[in-house]
Design a protein around this motif. Structure first.
Motif, PDB file in Angstrom:
ATOM      1  N   ARG A  23      50.649 -73.569 -39.747  1.00 41.52           N
ATOM      2  CA  ARG A  23      50.739 -74.087 -38.386  1.00 41.52           C
ATOM      3  C   ARG A  23      49.643 -75.104 -38.120  1.00 41.52           C
ATOM      4  N   ARG A  26      50.453 -78.333 -39.772  1.00 42.22           N
ATOM      5  CA  ARG A  26      51.519 -79.031 -39.061  1.00 42.22           C
ATOM      6  C   ARG A  26      51.076 -79.497 -37.678  1.00 42.22           C
ATOM      7  N   LEU A  28      50.344 -77.372 -35.151  1.00 46.54           N
ATOM      8  CA  LEU A  28      51.064 -76.548 -34.201  1.00 46.54           C
ATOM      9  C   LEU A  28      50.172 -75.544 -33.482  1.00 46.54           C
ATOM     10  N   ARG A 116      60.250 -85.934 -36.198  1.00 41.70           N
ATOM     11  CA  ARG A 116      60.019 -84.961 -37.263  1.00 41.70           C
ATOM     12  C   ARG A 116      61.357 -84.401 -37.731  1.00 41.70           C
ATOM     13  N   GLN A 152      59.019 -75.467 -34.515  1.00 43.05           N
ATOM     14  CA  GLN A 152      57.846 -76.322 -34.733  1.00 43.05           C
ATOM     15  C   GLN A 152      56.945 -76.414 -33.502  1.00 43.05           C
TER      16      GLN A 152
END
Length: 197
Positions: A23, A26, A28, A116, A152
């Protein structure tokens, strides 16, 4: 046994750490700022939001959501946006608008910016919002679309759709009526809520 329980806990801890690291890579982490769900922002009014579940058959050969499906999702939000006008138009005006019985909308152009890739499985929310309220007599207005991924936790695509009013009886360009403008404004000022499709 104690050893098997210990191994199970260690595995669970390792999985949690791996997910946390993924995460972070990414981007996130909590409080994603600009990537926050648009209908949950500080000023969520005017968003028409639809929750959609990605289907296996919507993937392409690269295991991504096929790029044409984004436009289907935008269409779902666009039509839901139109359906919200029902409570603010007379019955005859709404039928004329929705079912090409007089002057109604026609999609003139649409676009998508792919931010994305979306992978299966995922649940998404697609939103529609007016970019600007048209004036009475204008022939067009533009909707802004956003596709947000639960998996996501961020915006994965954005788009626009230009809607032109069309007189289906006479096959000529139409105009935004005062009644329609008032209805569009009412929806634009309403609280956001999410409809599951």
């Amino acid at each position: 046994s104690f050893s098997s329980i210990h191994m199970s806990r260690s595995l669970s801890t390792t999985i949690r750490k791996a997910r946390s690291l993924l995460r972070q890579r990414r981007g996130l982490s909590a409080g994603a700022g600009a990537d926050a769900a648009p209908w949950q922002s500080a000023q969520p009014r005017g968003y028409v939001a639809c929750k959609v579940i990605m289907h296996w058959g919507e993937m392409d050969s690269y295991s991504h959501l096929n790029n044409c499906v984004h436009f289907r999702y935008f269409e779902s939000a666009r039509i839901e946006h139109f359906r919200r006008l029902k409570n603010h138009l007379s019955e005859s005006s709404f039928k004329s608008f929705m079912y090409a019985k007089g002057t109604g909308p026609i999609l003139a152009s649409t676009s998508c910016k792919y931010i994305r890739p979306v992978m299966f499985p995922d649940t998404l929310v697609v939103t529609s919002k007016l970019l600007a309220l048209p004036e009475v007599g204008d022939s067009r207005f533009t909707q802004d679309y956003t596709l947000w991924s639960f998996e996501q936790e961020r915006v994965v695509a954005k788009g626009e759709g230009t809607i032109v009013m069309f007189d289906y009886n006479n096959n000529v360009r139409g105009e935004v009526s005062e009644e329609l403008r008032a209805a569009l404004r009412a929806v634009d000022e309403s609280e956001a809520d999410v409809v599951t499709l």
